[in-house]
Design a protein around this motif. Structure first.
Motif, mmCIF file in Angstrom:
data_model
loop_
_atom_site.group_PDB
_atom_site.id
_atom_site.type_symbol
_atom_site.label_atom_id
_atom_site.label_comp_id
_atom_site.label_asym_id
_atom_site.label_seq_id
_atom_site.Cartn_x
_atom_site.Cartn_y
_atom_site.Cartn_z
ATOM 1 N N THR A 212 -4.332 2.791 -2.775
ATOM 2 C CA THR A 212 -4.807 1.611 -2.183
ATOM 3 C C THR A 212 -4.181 0.574 -3.554
ATOM 4 O O THR A 212 -4.106 -0.262 -2.585
ATOM 5 C CB THR A 212 -6.135 1.532 -1.771
ATOM 6 O OG1 THR A 212 -7.072 1.137 -3.294
ATOM 7 C CG2 THR A 212 -6.845 2.087 -1.242
ATOM 8 N N MET B 140 0.543 -1.488 0.244
ATOM 9 C CA MET B 140 0.258 -0.050 -0.160
ATOM 10 C C MET B 140 0.369 0.919 0.169
ATOM 11 O O MET B 140 2.513 1.231 0.886
ATOM 12 C CB MET B 140 -0.892 0.578 1.530
ATOM 13 C CG MET B 140 -1.859 1.264 1.379
ATOM 14 S SD MET B 140 -2.677 1.125 2.608
ATOM 15 C CE MET B 140 -3.872 0.117 2.401
ATOM 16 N N LYS C 18 -5.624 -0.391 -5.658
ATOM 17 C CA LYS C 18 -6.822 -1.721 -6.340
ATOM 18 C C LYS C 18 -6.410 -0.752 -7.622
ATOM 19 O O LYS C 18 -6.920 0.098 -7.812
ATOM 20 C CB LYS C 18 -7.914 -1.323 -5.393
ATOM 21 C CG LYS C 18 -7.362 -1.946 -4.267
ATOM 22 C CD LYS C 18 -9.084 -1.978 -3.142
ATOM 23 C CE LYS C 18 -9.399 -2.849 -1.746
ATOM 24 N NZ LYS C 18 -10.631 -2.296 -1.183
#
Length: 150
Positions: free
Chosen positions: A45, A1, A47
């Motif tokens: 993040t 992260m 993601k």
């Protein structure tokens, strides 16, 4: 992260410009329809939050404004992410893959919702092979889509 300071550094690294120089676009490999895949990744993040297509015009606007702009194949027009929902993507970094045929947009997702279903990301289903092969929803709806799109 990514750490908070790392995200702040990325914010400063991408500065929109009105440059008319298209040499950077000439290095991209567009398909026969003038499109290139774009993957949006949350800068904090890491993601992967969505996938969409880009063309030269959308990439120029992304660079000019600092906000992600895609090409909508279904509407045959520019799609300024968040134009209806308010969930814009502030571009912090653009990256190009080794073949020059995929763009990675590292973004700050305003409002934390990227998907039209009201979820954080479009990739909210995972293939489950326990007891049969089926797609299962893994991410919750954060906001009712009916309240997002009017």
């Amino acid at each position: 992260m990514a750490s908070t300071s790392e995200a702040a550094d990325l914010s400063a690294a991408f500065s929109p410009t009105a440059s008319a120089d298209d040499a950077w676009l000439d290095e991209l490999v567009f398909d026969d329809n003038g499109l290139i895949p774009g993957i949006a990744q949350d800068v904090t993040t890491n993601k992967v939050i969505m996938f969409a297509f880009l063309n030269r015009e959308s990439l120029r606007e992304t660079l000019r404004t600092g906000n992600a702009t895609y090409w909508s194949r279904s509407r045959a027009r520019l799609w300024r992410k968040g134009e209806e929902s308010g969930h814009v993507q502030k571009v912090r970094e653009l990256r190009l893959d080794c073949d020059g045929d995929v763009v990675l947009l590292r973004v700050e997702q305003v409002g934390g919702i990227a998907c039209h279903t009201g979820r954080e990301r479009c990739f909210y289903r995972r293939l489950d092979t326990d007891g049969g092969t089926r797609w299962v929803e893994t991410d919750p709806v954060l906001k009712d889509p009916e309240s997002i799109y009017k």
